[in-house]
Write an enzyme that holds these catalytic residues in place. Structure first.
Site, PDB file in Angstrom:
ATOM      1  N   SER A 322     -11.651  31.986  27.600  1.00 23.50           N
ATOM      2  CA  SER A 322     -12.218  32.972  26.678  1.00 23.50           C
ATOM      3  C   SER A 322     -12.130  32.475  25.247  1.00 23.50           C
ATOM      4  CB  SER A 322     -11.487  34.308  26.822  1.00 23.50           C
ATOM      5  OG  SER A 322     -11.961  35.245  25.876  1.00 23.50           O
ATOM      6  N   TRP A 325     -14.656  29.743  24.772  1.00 20.62           N
ATOM      7  CA  TRP A 325     -16.009  30.307  24.699  1.00 20.62           C
ATOM      8  C   TRP A 325     -16.370  30.647  23.255  1.00 20.62           C
ATOM      9  CZ3 TRP A 325     -17.745  34.987  22.848  1.00 20.62           C
ATOM     10  CH2 TRP A 325     -19.045  35.359  23.161  1.00 20.62           C
ATOM     11  N   HIS A 326     -15.373  31.050  22.477  1.00 21.53           N
ATOM     12  CA  HIS A 326     -15.648  31.476  21.109  1.00 21.53           C
ATOM     13  C   HIS A 326     -16.007  30.319  20.183  1.00 21.53           C
ATOM     14  CE1 HIS A 326     -13.802  35.275  22.385  1.00 21.53           C
ATOM     15  NE2 HIS A 326     -14.404  35.816  21.352  1.00 21.53           N
ATOM     16  N   GLY A 327     -15.579  29.115  20.487  1.00 21.50           N
ATOM     17  CA  GLY A 327     -15.945  28.035  19.601  1.00 21.50           C
ATOM     18  C   GLY A 327     -15.277  26.724  19.962  1.00 21.50           C
ATOM     19  N   PHE A 482     -20.967  32.121  17.612  1.00 16.57           N
ATOM     20  CA  PHE A 482     -20.465  31.881  18.948  1.00 16.57           C
ATOM     21  C   PHE A 482     -21.584  31.924  19.983  1.00 16.57           C
ATOM     22  CE2 PHE A 482     -16.806  34.316  16.921  1.00 16.57           C
ATOM     23  CZ  PHE A 482     -16.273  33.149  16.392  1.00 16.57           C
TER      24      PHE A 482
END
Length: 482
Positions: A322, A325-327, A482
């Site tokens: 997770s 996934w954001h960066g 993102f």
């Protein structure tokens, strides 16, 4: 096109009028119109991105047809992996290529070898993390037999590119959103009014709360080495308000805009800062993403219905993925791992499902235990947000270390006094309203029997606050990156 821009202020009513007055009688024409305006909305940033989303949609549409037609599990899995690899391939190339290249070069350098990192000047397509996950849910659910393949390409392409939630969610499942493109839609005044309330409240959270907090957050994080501990605490707290106001504000506007066109999107936030532990926080924060990872990653790994060691592993996987996934930055990975550490004691003690109700249920005020629980959970969340906001992991650790510098005083508000000294009062007002609606949402703030003078007085007050205190600098939403 930004929700908080003059272009969108013209785009939305123009699209709304054509949708209901010109294309009302023909469902396919409505869907085609939604597809057209969604591509205009998305292409407003860079028209080159349109080929990417169109190709991804085409691959998933064809893969879905083949999955349904296939007679063997192996053949179904083959087309499923075509869909997954195409989507993750695009996401990996545009978002993570440079990260992996630079990380590999750093690792080689650490063992004494010389390496020249090879990076590409790649523009990250807006919203690619959102629509790739949305389309993957379609093919995965088809493979699992949870839905039928869509035969209408216009409806499917419109589902993938539906403009209200295209670039920053909520991440809608095909089983929830796609069927809404197949049924006749009638305009409902009640639904439209609810949509306008959500749009108004979302704009308030974005341009008044988030964008004004950003002024101070940017200055504090830019000067974290010389700032006092009190200033750094203020910076972390203001960033917590900024990212929540920014992201939940976008979600409110997206859900409200969808209502104007006769669609219902899932709730993405449920007052997460009133959570009593980190498990409850993650049931209330970015719900569409957390449930996506739960259903498509965590549960297939075994979830918590396995041994303690495997459950710990699964928890770290879900939080680290997770974060990633954001960066493409180690700060996001550390942020995810830190949240996993927060979550583990609850999991190991079997208390991760303890707080599934609403805080202060059937009471207006919380008790002392609930106040302590909410305060400690918010403090841990703010600590993790430092890694999310910092440019490097080193910067984040220095920032946290300097928090314990007790010299100096609170941050000197050197901004215009109108907002500088009014912002704390506006934040208190915002928190108060959030507390009132903690069990429902802003459209349910007033009941059917509420005094109209009070009801409309509140909405007009929000409009006035937006007009006088809103930061109308067309700042992008945080989650666009993102």
């Amino acid at each position: 096109m930004l929700f908080n821009s003059s272009e969108f202020a013209l785009f939305l009513p123009f699209s709304f009028l054509l949708y209901w007055f010109v294309f009302k009688k023909h469902l396919k024409a409505q869907n085609f119109f939604l597809l057209a305006i969604s591509y205009v909305f998305y292409g407003w940033w860079d028209w080159r991105f349109l080929s990417l989303i169109a190709f991804s949609s085409l691959v998933d549409f064809i893969a879905g047809q083949q999955i349904e037609k296939s007679n063997t599990k192996a053949r179904k899995k083959f087309f499923l992996w075509i869909s997954i690899c195409t989507n993750l391939g695009f996401l990996g190339f545009f978002k993570y290529f440079n990260f992996f290249a630079e990380s590999f070069a750093d690792m080689v350098t650490m063992i004494g070898m010389q390496a020249n990192p090879w990076s590409l000047n790649v523009i990250l397509p807006v919203g690619i993390s959102f629509y790739t996950f949305q389309t993957m849910s379609y093919t995965i659910d088809l493979y699992r037999g949870q839905m039928k393949a869509e035969k209408d390409p216009v409806a499917f392409f419109a589902y993938v590119s539906f403009f209200p939630q295209l670039v920053a969610g909520p991440i809608e499942r095909a089983v929830n959103l796609l069927p809404q493109f197949k049924i006749k839609r009638e305009f409902s005044y009640e639904q439209g009014a609810d949509g306008m309330r959500l749009i108004l409240w979302g704009l308030f959270k974005k341009v008044v709360i988030a964008d004004n907090c950003a002024i101070f957050v940017n200055e504090i994080f830019a000067n974290y080495q010389s700032a006092s501990g009190m200033e750094l605490i203020l910076g972390a707290v203001f960033f917590a308000f900024q990212i929540y106001g920014d992201f939940s504000g976008y979600s409110d506007i997206a859900i409200g805009t969808a209502k104007l066109f006769g669609f219902n999107l899932m709730t993405n936030f449920r007052t997460p800062y009133f959570s009593r532990d980190m498990a409850e926080f993650w049931r209330r924060w970015h719900i569409s993403l957390s449930t996506w990872f739960r259903d498509y990653v965590y549960i297939p790994l075994g979830g918590s219905r396995v041994g303690k060691g495997r459950a710990v592993f699964n928890t770290f996987v879900i939080f680290v993925v997770s974060g990633f996934w954001h960066g493409a930055n180690w700060t996001f990975i550390i942020w995810g791992a830190l949240n996993a550490i927060y979550f583990l004691p609850l999991l190991l003690l079997g208390k991760n499902r303890k707080n599934t109700d609403t805080v202060a249920e059937n009471r207006f005020l919380p008790n002392l235990v609930e106040i302590w629980q909410m305060g400690s959970t918010f403090a841990l969340t703010c600590l993790a947000w430092v890694f999310f906001r910092a440019e490097t992991v080193t910067n984040a650790f220095v920032y946290i270390r300097n928090i314990f510098n007790f010299e100096g005083s609170f941050f000197d508000l050197k901004r215009p006094s109108l907002i500088g000294y009014s912002l704390p009062l506006i934040i208190i007002f915002w928190i108060f309203i959030e507390w009132i609606i903690r069990k429902n949402s802003i459209e349910n703030l007033f009941g059917d029997r509420a005094n109209k003078l009070v009801k409309y007085g509140f909405y007009y007050a929000i409009v006035v606050i937006i007009f006088f205190f809103g930061a109308f600098d067309k700042s992008e939403f945080i989650y666009f990156q993102f």
